[in-house]
Motif scaffolding. Structure first.
Motif, short mmCIF file in Angstrom:
data_model
loop_
_atom_site.label_atom_id
_atom_site.label_comp_id
_atom_site.label_asym_id
_atom_site.label_seq_id
_atom_site.Cartn_x
_atom_site.Cartn_y
_atom_site.Cartn_z
N PRO A 1 0.82 -1.21 0.00
CA PRO A 1 0.00 0.00 0.00
C PRO A 1 0.85 1.26 0.00
O PRO A 1 2.04 1.22 0.33
N ILE A 2 0.23 2.36 -0.36
CA ILE A 2 0.87 3.65 -0.18
C ILE A 2 0.50 4.17 1.22
O ILE A 2 -0.36 3.61 1.89
N ALA A 3 1.15 5.23 1.64
CA ALA A 3 0.83 5.85 2.92
C ALA A 3 -0.27 6.89 2.73
O ALA A 3 -0.40 7.49 1.66
N TRP A 4 -1.04 7.10 3.78
CA TRP A 4 -2.06 8.15 3.71
C TRP A 4 -1.44 9.48 3.29
O TRP A 4 -2.06 10.23 2.54
N GLY A 5 -0.24 9.74 3.76
CA GLY A 5 0.41 11.00 3.44
C GLY A 5 0.74 11.17 1.98
O GLY A 5 1.04 12.28 1.54
N ASP A 6 0.71 10.07 1.20
CA ASP A 6 1.02 10.14 -0.23
C ASP A 6 -0.22 10.27 -1.10
O ASP A 6 -0.11 10.38 -2.32
N ILE A 7 -1.40 10.24 -0.48
CA ILE A 7 -2.63 10.31 -1.27
C ILE A 7 -2.72 11.65 -2.00
O ILE A 7 -3.12 11.72 -3.17
N ALA A 8 -2.35 12.73 -1.33
CA ALA A 8 -2.44 14.05 -1.94
C ALA A 8 -1.61 14.13 -3.22
O ALA A 8 -2.03 14.73 -4.21
N ASP A 9 -0.42 13.51 -3.20
CA ASP A 9 0.41 13.50 -4.40
C ASP A 9 -0.28 12.72 -5.52
O ASP A 9 -0.22 13.12 -6.69
N GLY A 10 -0.93 11.61 -5.16
CA GLY A 10 -1.65 10.84 -6.16
C GLY A 10 -2.81 11.62 -6.76
O GLY A 10 -3.07 11.55 -7.96
N LEU A 11 -3.50 12.39 -5.93
CA LEU A 11 -4.58 13.22 -6.44
C LEU A 11 -4.04 14.32 -7.35
O LEU A 11 -4.63 14.63 -8.38
N ALA A 12 -2.91 14.90 -6.96
CA ALA A 12 -2.31 15.95 -7.78
C ALA A 12 -1.91 15.42 -9.15
O ALA A 12 -1.95 16.14 -10.15
N ALA A 13 -1.52 14.14 -9.18
CA ALA A 13 -1.11 13.52 -10.44
C ALA A 13 -2.29 12.87 -11.17
O ALA A 13 -2.08 12.16 -12.17
N ASN A 14 -3.50 13.09 -10.69
CA ASN A 14 -4.70 12.49 -11.29
C ASN A 14 -4.59 10.97 -11.40
O ASN A 14 -5.02 10.36 -12.38
N ARG A 15 -4.01 10.37 -10.35
CA ARG A 15 -3.78 8.92 -10.38
C ARG A 15 -5.05 8.13 -10.09
O ARG A 15 -5.17 6.97 -10.52
N PHE A 16 -6.01 8.71 -9.39
CA PHE A 16 -7.18 7.97 -8.92
C PHE A 16 -8.44 8.41 -9.66
O PHE A 16 -8.67 9.60 -9.87
N ASP A 17 -9.27 7.43 -10.00
CA ASP A 17 -10.53 7.71 -10.69
C ASP A 17 -11.73 7.64 -9.76
O ASP A 17 -12.82 8.09 -10.13
#
Length: 261
Positions: free
Chosen positions: A86-102
């Motif tokens: 898994p990724i860390a909760w703290g890395d979710i924002a970076d994933g959102l910034a990169a449009n990684r999640f649908d």
């Protein structure tokens, strides 16, 4: 294999409900979607062992614990590469910034380990971002509490819950109090995550308490073949369900939402 959509699945370190995560994981992956799990420390989460094993539930175990097919779905999920890394909760924002999640899936659970998940400012901020971007959000049981605690950050509704003005369901007062009454002598407040019930907290975040829908009596658990037994509420790109007995209908409706993006 071509991945159709990537679904973020945040989990606490301990005590999430195995049915509410495992069944949607299996249905999503069978449909060609990918799940990205997120935990506080980027280590694999652990489901509520009592729900997996029926420990300390006595004669009530067959009624309250996860059913065999759901345990199998959980076990398959727990062995998957995505779950084990898994990724860390703290890395979710970076994933959102990169449009990684649908989309985001918010499983529930009622044991004490769920509190860090329900109270996390990081997760609440992430959930608010999914709503602001009009991306699919699916919450079941206590997952609706996390949604209700997530706040709009801009515009006239800033500070209000992202669920204000929407219809939802969630763990009903009747279901929560019944499980607590049946087990309190043996397990104390195991079934009471907070003094306030899920229904009362979520309903208080809505425009009107009438926007919380309890659905028909939850007498049976659904399955892939008996989805009509489950109950869900869909409001735009927000999908909610009440308890593990709705998990199959909930999962298949999430797949339908993703197909209609």
């Amino acid at each position: 294999m071509v991945v159709l959509a990537t679904v973020l699945v945040p989990l606490p370190r301990l005590d999430f409900d195995p049915t509410e995560a495992g069944v949607p994981w299996r249905v999503l992956t069978e449909a060609g979607h990918a799940c990205v799990f997120a935990t506080p420390d980027a280590r694999p989460a652990q489901a509520d062992p009592r729900m997996l094993e029926g420990r300390d539930l006595g004669l009530l175990a067959p009624m309250l614990r996860a059913q065999g097919n759901a345990v199998a779905d959980h076990d398959g999920m727990a062995q998957s590469m995505a779950y084990r890394a898994p990724i860390a909760w703290g890395d979710i924002a970076d994933g959102l910034a990169a449009n990684r999640f649908d989309a985001v899936l918010l499983p529930g659970g009622h044991a004490p380990g769920m509190r860090e998940y329900l109270e996390s400012p990081l997760l609440q901020s992430a959930v608010a971002t999914f709503f602001e971007r009009d991306l699919p959000v699916a919450a079941i049981c206590h997952g609706t509490v996390l949604a209700a605690r997530s706040r709009v950050t801009r515009g006239d509704d800033a500070g209000r819950s992202v669920l204000f003005g929407r219809r939802t369901t969630g763990l009903t007062r009747q279901l929560e109090m019944l499980a607590w009454r049946l087990t309190r002598r043996r397990l104390g407040d195991y079934y009471r995550t907070y003094p306030q019930t899920v229904q009362d907290e979520v309903a208080a975040a809505l425009r009107s308490p009438r926007d919380f829908l309890t659905g028909p009596p939850a007498l049976l658990r659904d399955s892939d073949r008996l989805r009509r037994v489950g109950f869900t509420v869909r409001d735009g790109r927000y999908l909610s369900a009440r308890w593990p007995g709705d998990a199959h209908r909930f999962a298949h409706e999430l797949v339908e939402m993703l197909a209609a993006r």
